[in-house]
Design an enzyme around this catalytic site. Structure first.
Site, PDB file in Angstrom:
ATOM      1  N   HIS A 153      46.639  43.804  37.633  1.00  0.00           N
ATOM      2  CA  HIS A 153      45.536  44.758  37.772  1.00  0.00           C
ATOM      3  C   HIS A 153      45.384  45.191  39.224  1.00  0.00           C
ATOM      4  O   HIS A 153      45.585  44.402  40.147  1.00  0.00           O
ATOM      5  CB  HIS A 153      44.227  44.171  37.242  1.00  0.00           C
ATOM      6  CG  HIS A 153      43.678  43.033  38.051  1.00  0.00           C
ATOM      7  ND1 HIS A 153      42.805  43.209  39.102  1.00  0.00           N
ATOM      8  CD2 HIS A 153      43.874  41.692  37.959  1.00  0.00           C
ATOM      9  CE1 HIS A 153      42.478  42.038  39.605  1.00  0.00           C
ATOM     10  NE2 HIS A 153      43.114  41.096  38.946  1.00  0.00           N
ATOM     11  N   ASP A 165      44.345  38.865  44.822  1.00  0.00           N
ATOM     12  CA  ASP A 165      43.763  39.187  43.516  1.00  0.00           C
ATOM     13  C   ASP A 165      43.531  40.690  43.424  1.00  0.00           C
ATOM     14  O   ASP A 165      42.450  41.176  43.743  1.00  0.00           O
ATOM     15  CB  ASP A 165      42.455  38.418  43.347  1.00  0.00           C
ATOM     16  CG  ASP A 165      41.794  38.669  42.007  1.00  0.00           C
ATOM     17  OD1 ASP A 165      42.502  39.065  41.068  1.00  0.00           O
ATOM     18  OD2 ASP A 165      40.567  38.475  41.902  1.00  0.00           O
ATOM     19  N   GLU A 197      40.008  44.811  35.550  1.00  0.00           N
ATOM     20  CA  GLU A 197      40.135  43.440  35.047  1.00  0.00           C
ATOM     21  C   GLU A 197      38.950  42.597  35.452  1.00  0.00           C
ATOM     22  O   GLU A 197      38.517  41.703  34.710  1.00  0.00           O
ATOM     23  CB  GLU A 197      41.430  42.813  35.583  1.00  0.00           C
ATOM     24  CG  GLU A 197      41.705  41.394  35.086  1.00  0.00           C
ATOM     25  CD  GLU A 197      41.149  40.298  35.984  1.00  0.00           C
ATOM     26  OE1 GLU A 197      41.219  39.124  35.598  1.00  0.00           O
ATOM     27  OE2 GLU A 197      40.623  40.612  37.077  1.00  0.00           O
ATOM     28  N   GLU A 198      38.412  42.863  36.625  1.00  0.00           N
ATOM     29  CA  GLU A 198      37.444  41.954  37.233  1.00  0.00           C
ATOM     30  C   GLU A 198      36.161  41.793  36.428  1.00  0.00           C
ATOM     31  O   GLU A 198      35.552  40.732  36.451  1.00  0.00           O
ATOM     32  CB  GLU A 198      37.105  42.428  38.654  1.00  0.00           C
ATOM     33  CG  GLU A 198      38.272  42.394  39.633  1.00  0.00           C
ATOM     34  CD  GLU A 198      38.728  40.972  39.946  1.00  0.00           C
ATOM     35  OE1 GLU A 198      38.081  40.014  39.484  1.00  0.00           O
ATOM     36  OE2 GLU A 198      39.735  40.830  40.658  1.00  0.00           O
ATOM     37  N   HIS A 297      37.822  36.235  46.132  1.00  0.00           N
ATOM     38  CA  HIS A 297      36.769  37.246  45.957  1.00  0.00           C
ATOM     39  C   HIS A 297      35.924  37.452  47.212  1.00  0.00           C
ATOM     40  O   HIS A 297      34.785  37.907  47.125  1.00  0.00           O
ATOM     41  CB  HIS A 297      35.854  36.892  44.771  1.00  0.00           C
ATOM     42  CG  HIS A 297      36.465  37.199  43.444  1.00  0.00           C
ATOM     43  ND1 HIS A 297      35.816  36.949  42.251  1.00  0.00           N
ATOM     44  CD2 HIS A 297      37.677  37.724  43.105  1.00  0.00           C
ATOM     45  CE1 HIS A 297      36.588  37.319  41.245  1.00  0.00           C
ATOM     46  NE2 HIS A 297      37.727  37.787  41.742  1.00  0.00           N
TER      47      HIS A 297
END
Length: 962
Positions: A153, A165, A197-198, A297
């Site tokens: 993603h 990520d 996606e998150e 994150h």
């Protein structure tokens, strides 16, 4: 000379045992370190093609991580456009390649999304999602073969740049597209560069609606749930796919099914796109970065905090696996689709097996090995080779372990009270402290008991007791395998430790059973006191332990571990043993009798190094993945500390049969190490710049708040000093704003204060909140006289909202609360394609559960079991509205209705904005969009990092009643 050297080397004495233990720990430690850092020295310097791919991918990674790019941001569109340009460029001139862009093709889906975190959840959430996935198809030369989907993603969270990520996954896909555009594979490959996606795994869900979905049976999902390091095989579908990985990834395989069980058992609370693909019937592999969680994150998820070595680690594993599937033939038998047990050994070997085979093996060894142990015990009793009154010897180890456990558990409880968050910074020191404390206490207790009452049986008795302890553990693991339907893929270490302890016990019992009966050795050398000859290895009394000189050449040579393995040819020594049968006459028998006395060395070398290596390998993997979860609450902290303590004790257990033979120097080293680790654990600060306290940010505004407060919420671990951090920023100091912290009762707290207002949209004047978000009800027939009291109620509304991509609607009524109780009266929602009210839709409602469309292509979703919430996504920032219809049932049709029940439906509307690293132009002035977050990032200590708490950084709330 040789005889004396061998006698000294193999003697069961303190120095020998201590040296072997130190050597074991040093070797195991070095292997573990090498396994951790090896990937950093494996860049493709000698392979020109691979180096070009890596260099190009690193440039691509830098290009897509300039700013945070969540789905709710304009930067997300910039990343989408960059990737679309890159893949179009890469496949240009390749007749077997094709590109599909959901943004242009209008892949809009409405579906009921199951709770991926709780399979038993009955909550009904309906999602309306507009996809901007980029999908690339590389048609294979044999397209009839099952194809492979490779997915990653490209969106990030609002507070991160998204390098690990999942930028690394995305640029790995670009590298693979580069390769297969030039070299056509046998199988068809489909690449899904997915978006969003998150916050719901929606990009993967959108692919299931794509026309190329039927082409693929396998999936390789690339993800990042950490920030750099090595990429691990989190999970795989079954034994077949595990075997494919084993045959494909020959260079530095890395995976462990312990992580897979953590997903099965929901110990890992997050999810990846792999879950969506798995639920859709695809089989494959989930490869991801997994540590450190404190940088995950946050703004430190950037190229600055990762490396080309990490990028190459994921890319190389993906290349090997994709190449194997794309070009090679392999068997995929349906009978081999049970869950797999798998693990790598220092990135060199990869072991895989079926959990059903593991279950069978466990059943066999649980049945057979105890029988062997009992037979050997029977032989020992018949031959009377065991000393008299053995009960006290059998009680020694349980007593010692009990005392040691109590002290170690007290150590852990004290640490939990004094410095519980130290695990977030460093789990190694507490684990070493637990392990060496447990070991040194057992050493003290067993040595004292041995001094008071010397025993020749203690070592082998200890192995037998540990064997029965592991038998109980393996019985539990086997039952767990069966009751979990073979998904308990992380219990295999118990099988390994059981087999090792069984080997140690059997070796000791065999040597005991076939030695001569108890006797007394008479030594002419005054330096050798009388000692029993031999049950198992001769074990020195404390008085003998200080005497390390070799006996006189003229002294008798005992048939024990102090004798050389091979007799000298000119030996003239004779036995002076009493109460024994005549010594063996042949040299072979003499050698066997002498060799039997060296069982301790076989036991040690077979059990301690292997068990220590295996425990450290598994324990470090577990703690690497979870140690920073202690910031999530009391229970998580307790679990991490418990795993650390039990793992440390398990590391010491293989040494217990030998620990009373440690010498003074090594015992003092262990004591010093335990004390130092304990002091470090108690005294060091739990957070550093590289292992920060992770706080979660959101800012909320209520549309009808007369005072217009902008509430900043900071969520984090209770007891971490959040309130003090917030009291030291300008907003709370200058305005004397009150910081209020409330606990959730589980070890976390939310602190609130009035922060600076966000600047969400550009405007020629300072905008009112109602200029940004407003709700307009177009129709509502609840009170209409033309509606029967038994007829469903219909309403339409428009949510007018500027520069927004995500809003949610939660439903509640007098008999239903969104997440608390009751069944929602809402049975149907309609997503209109325009903002204008149209009554024609009402007469065309579907009678079946699921999605349908009317003549105007409006999307209608019906769910008779009740709809709890509606999630609305759109791509077009310039379309400043969401137009929805809602149908709900009157309370008169409910069995739970009472006189106070009302047909009114409450709507809690929340709209999210996810950009902060950009500006708005307000009345000609440049304003940062979320100054409250800027302030926290600027003035918080360097030991603090921030992530988002919700799907956006800023949430504007409203509540209406229909």
């Amino acid at each position: 000379m040789l005889a004396q050297f061998l006698r000294s080397l193999f003697r069961f004495r303190k120095t020998t045992v201590s040296v072997l233990l130190v050597a074991t720990y040093v070797v195991v430690f070095l292997l573990n370190v090498w396994d951790r850092i090896r990937y950093q020295y494996s860049l493709p310097e000698d392979n020109k093609h691979h180096k070009q791919l890596l260099d190009a991918s690193w440039i691509d990674l830098q290009s897509i991580t300039r700013k945070p790019h969540p789905y709710t941001s304009r930067e997300n569109d910039a990343v989408h456009d960059f990737l679309l340009h890159r893949v179009t460029e890469l496949v240009e001139g390749a007749p077997h390649a094709e590109v599909s862009d959901d943004y242009k093709e209008g892949n809009h889906l409405v579906f009921k999304q199951p709770d991926v975190f709780n399979s038993s959840s009955t909550e009904s959430r309906i999602v309306s999602f507009e996809s901007s996935n980029i999908v690339v198809k590389i048609t294979g030369s044999q397209p009839e073969l099952p194809g492979l989907l490779i997915s990653a993603h490209f969106d990030s969270v609002p507070t991160a740049l998204g390098a690990t990520d999942d930028g690394v996954g995305i640029v790995t896909l670009l590298a693979l597209i580069t390769r297969y555009a030039k070299k056509q594979p046998r199988r068809t490959l489909v690449f899904n560069l997915n978006n969003n996606e998150e916050f719901g795994l929606l990009g993967a869900s959108a692919f299931l609606n794509h026309r190329w979905r039927p082409l693929v049976d396998y999936v390789l999902n690339l993800e990042g749930t950490g920030a750099g390091g090595k990429a691990v095989l989190f999970r795989t579908s079954d034994t077949n796919t595990a075997s494919i990985y084993k045959n494909a990834v020959k260079t530095q395989p890395f995976g462990n099914s312990i992580y897979q069980q953590a997903f099965y058992d929901r110990y890992i609370s997050s999810e990846t796109d792999y879950k969506v693909y798995e639920q859709a019937g695809l089989r494959g592999w989930d490869i991801a970065f997994y540590k450190p969680r404190a940088l995950y994150h946050t703004i430190k998820d950037s190229t600055q905090f990762t490396s080309q070595a990490s990028l190459w680690n994921m890319m190389h594993a993906s290349l090997q696996l994709a190449d194997f599937i794309a070009f090679e033939s392999f068997e995929d038998e349906p009978k081999d689709r049970s869950p797999a047990v798998y693990f790598d050994i220092i990135g060199t070997f990869f072991v895989t097996a079926s959990t059903k085979d593991l279950f069978t093996l466990n059943c066999v060894v649980l049945s057979v090995i105890p029988v062997i142990i009992l037979v050997l015990e029977f032989v020992i009793q018949r031959r009377k080779t065991r000393e008299r009154n053995p009960l006290l010897v059998w009680l020694r180890l349980p007593f010692s372990m009990f005392i040691s456990y109590l002290v170690t558990a007290t150590f852990r409880s004290s640490l939990f009270r004094v410095n519980p968050l130290i695990f977030s910074r460093d789990y190694v020191s507490p684990t070493i402290g637990f392990s060496f404390t447990f070991l040194i206490l057992n050493y003290l207790v067993l040595s004292l008991l041995e001094y008071l009452a010397p025993s020749r049986d203690l070592k082998t008795v200890s192995f037998v007791e540990l064997f029965f302890g592991m038998w109980i553990a393996l019985l539990w693991a086997t039952i767990r395998l069966c009751t979990s339907k073979y998904t308990a893929t992380g219990v295999y270490p118990i099988t390994v430790l059981y087999l090792l302890m069984s080997f140690g016990a059997i070796v000791g019992l065999v040597c005991s059973a076939f030695k001569r009966k108890h006797s007394v050795v008479k030594a002419k050398d005054s330096e050798e006191t009388a000692a029993p000859n031999t049950y198992s290895s001769i074990e020195e009394s404390p008085q003998q332990a200080t005497n390390t000189e070799a006996p006189n050449e003229n002294s008798p040579e005992e048939h024990d571990e102090r004798a050389p393995l091979l007799r000298a040819s000119n030996s003239s020594q004779v036995s002076s043993v009493t109460n024994v049968s005549e010594a063996p006459s042949s040299a072979l028998k003499a050698f066997v009798v002498s060799a039997l006395n060296y069982d301790w060395s076989v036991q040690f070398l077979a059990v301690v190094p292997l068990a220590s290596f295996f425990v450290i390998m598994c324990l470090s993997l577990i703690l690497d993945g979870i140690y920073q979860t202690c910031q999530e609450g009391f229970q998580a902290t307790w679990n991490v500390s418990k795993i650390s303590m039990l793992g440390g004790m398990l590391l010491a257990i293989p040494v217990l049969p030998f620990c009373y033979k440690l010498n003074y120097f090594v015992s003092m080293v262990l004591l010093f190490a335990a004390a130092s680790a304990g002091i470090f654990s108690f005294e060091r600060a739990p957070f550093t710049e590289s292992s920060p306290l992770k706080l979660r940010f959101s800012q909320e505004l209520n549309l009808h708040d007369e005072l217009g407060f902008s509430t900043v919420n900071v969520f984090g671990r209770q007891g971490a000093g959040i309130e003090q951090i917030l009291r030291n920023i300008p907003s709370t100091q200058n305005a004397h704003s009150n910081v209020e912290c409330t606990s959730n009762g589980q070890g976390s707290e939310t602190c609130r204060y009035a922060g600076p207002r966000p600047h969400l949209v550009s405007s020629s004047s300072i905008p009112e909140l109602s200029d940004i978000l407003s709700i307009k009800v177009l129709s509502n027939n609840r009170k209409s006289s033309g509606r029967s009291s038994y007829e469903p109620i219909n309403a339409e509304l428009v949510i007018n909202v500027k520069e927004n991509r995500l809003c949610t609607i939660g439903f509640n009524s007098s008999q239903f609360a969104e997440h608390d109780y009751g069944q929602s009266p809402v049975k149907q929602v309609t997503i209109f394609g325009n903002a204008h009210h149209d009554n024609r839709t009402r007469s065309q409602l579907s009678t079946l559960d699921g999605l349908s469309r009317d003549d105007e292509e409006n999307r209608i979703f019906k769910w008779n079991r009740g709809i709890n919430s509606l999630q609305l996504h759109k791509l077009d920032f310039e379309r400043n509205y969401y137009h929805v219809g809602i149908q709900w049932m009157p309370t008169i049709l409910s069995q739970d209705a009472d006189e106070e029940s009302s047909d009114a439906l409450g709507l809690k509307i929340r709209c999210f904005w996810g950009e902060y690293d950009s500006v708005s132009i307000i009345n000609g002035e440049v304003k940062r969009k979320v100054p409250a977050l800027d302030e926290l990032l600027a003035y918080s200590p360097k030991e603090v990092s921030f992530s988002n708490r919700e799907a956006g950084l800023v949430i504007v709330n409203d509540y209406i009643e229909l």
